[in-house]
Design an enzyme around this catalytic site. Sequence first.
Site, short mmCIF file in Angstrom:
data_model
loop_
_atom_site.label_atom_id
_atom_site.label_comp_id
_atom_site.label_asym_id
_atom_site.label_seq_id
_atom_site.Cartn_x
_atom_site.Cartn_y
_atom_site.Cartn_z
N HIS A 143 4.01 -4.38 7.18
CA HIS A 143 3.58 -5.78 7.33
C HIS A 143 4.32 -6.43 8.49
CE1 HIS A 143 1.07 -6.22 3.80
NE2 HIS A 143 2.02 -5.85 2.97
N HIS A 183 7.00 -0.21 3.29
CA HIS A 183 5.80 -1.02 3.06
C HIS A 183 5.92 -2.38 3.77
CE1 HIS A 183 2.37 -2.50 0.50
NE2 HIS A 183 2.94 -3.65 0.77
N GLU A 184 6.99 -3.08 3.50
CA GLU A 184 7.16 -4.40 4.12
C GLU A 184 7.34 -4.25 5.63
OE1 GLU A 184 6.40 -6.93 2.34
OE2 GLU A 184 6.43 -5.81 0.45
N GLU A 225 -2.65 -5.45 4.53
CA GLU A 225 -2.24 -4.44 3.56
C GLU A 225 -2.47 -3.03 4.11
OE1 GLU A 225 -0.46 -5.20 1.14
OE2 GLU A 225 -0.50 -3.54 -0.29
ZN ZN Z 1 1.77 -5.41 0.88
#
Ligand code: ZN
Length: 472
Positions: free
Chosen positions: A240, A236-237, A266
Amino acid sequence: MPAGGGAARAEQIATLEGLAHERLVSPHIESLLNEWIDPSTGQAAEHWDEPSRSLLRETWRDFSRARKLPSDFVIRLSRECSLAQQAWVTARAESQFSKFLPSLRTILDLKCEETQYLGYRDSPYDALLDTYEPGATVGQLTPLFAQLRARLVPLLKRVQASKVRIDDTCLHHSFDHTKQIEFGRLVLVAMGYDFERGRLDLSAHPFTTSFHPTDVRVTTRVFEKDLPSCLFSCIHEGGHGLYDQGLDPRYYGSPLGESVSLGFHESQSRLWENCVGRSRAFWQCFYPILQHTFPQQLAGVPLDQFYAAINRVTPSLIRVEADELTYNLHIMLRVEIEQALIERRAHPEDLPSLWNDRMEAYLGITPAQDADGVLQDVHWSMGAFGYFPTYTLGNLYSVQFFEQAKLELPQLEEQIAAGQLVPLRHWLEQKIHRWGRMFTPDHLARRVTGNGVTPEPFLRYLEAKYGALYRL
Ligand code: ZN
């Protein structure tokens, strides 16, 4: 920072925020913008090239929003938010909403004051939404959430009524800390996260911070008995982080060197975490490596069982641990509550009961204590009202972008199954990352997919995925 430094830090940040605000709204900047921008339309003259016109449009947006806020208000808001965050930490640790309530009242009053400065057409909540997702309004979001609710709540009921029981105990044996982080790092490398320009470290809550496209830092956390936590927070990160590494360094320090919106940011993390990281194709390549890393725990667990386990649906109290199906129901209840607070239709003291009623209605569960309910998220203490909708927008965009990527990269499925993730990263960089704020969020979404944000692809994706997993 030691806990005792909190009050002094609040003053330091407030001072910096005040100085930054004064510089942005200075007469010098104003006279430059007035020369180049038509203030009635916010547009630059035709003779500028496209990047310059975008740069002027976005600078004008930041300037004109900032100019509406008095400097002493900016300082006051910053200070109170820092203090409220500290009150929230204590209230959450003791699970006592009453300890957070006075701070919440202060922040809410300030945010309502802010909506009056910023101005709005229909709802004061629009003024705050626009901070995080330029152009988003209650008028646009309300039908979107209604469509989601109308199909997600019945889908959850069907999943719960299914005879298929997914067992995820294989994810909760004992897993060595160091090996978990090493595996997360291996996946980040495969995704094309550049460790020459990025780091991976540990923190209490996973996050991504970026100082420059050449200095991006993501963090994760590790629990011995919870394999998905470290794994999916890394992915997830990492999503980003790829966005931040993909911004055009030539535009560093200007609006064009910033991400276009939180919803877009996101979308990148959720695309990698869910569309890629929770797909069967991804684990065709990576599961044998994971089994090799943890032979005792996983050697006897077939791929299909592992794939089902990481996609198990179970209504839970905590948003950040929610599965793909229930996640947006968590967001929905927060959005309904914060909108009601900002529109002064709800009172802060009623928050715990408002929260618990909606948890029961959407997810069929009620938290036993406020720490697992209304006190779980940091956002309101930071004054970040209007932030939550960007999580759902990110989820919707993630599937729209992934569908488009599949159309334009016909080999994508096979590439993912072979562990070749860089073509996807490259596509995202070319289509989204490099543009920064060159286009508005809606314009960029239309450039990439031909459409603005829409829930249909996301709902189709979930219905197909869980229909197969739970044999609905
Ligand atoms: Zn996030």
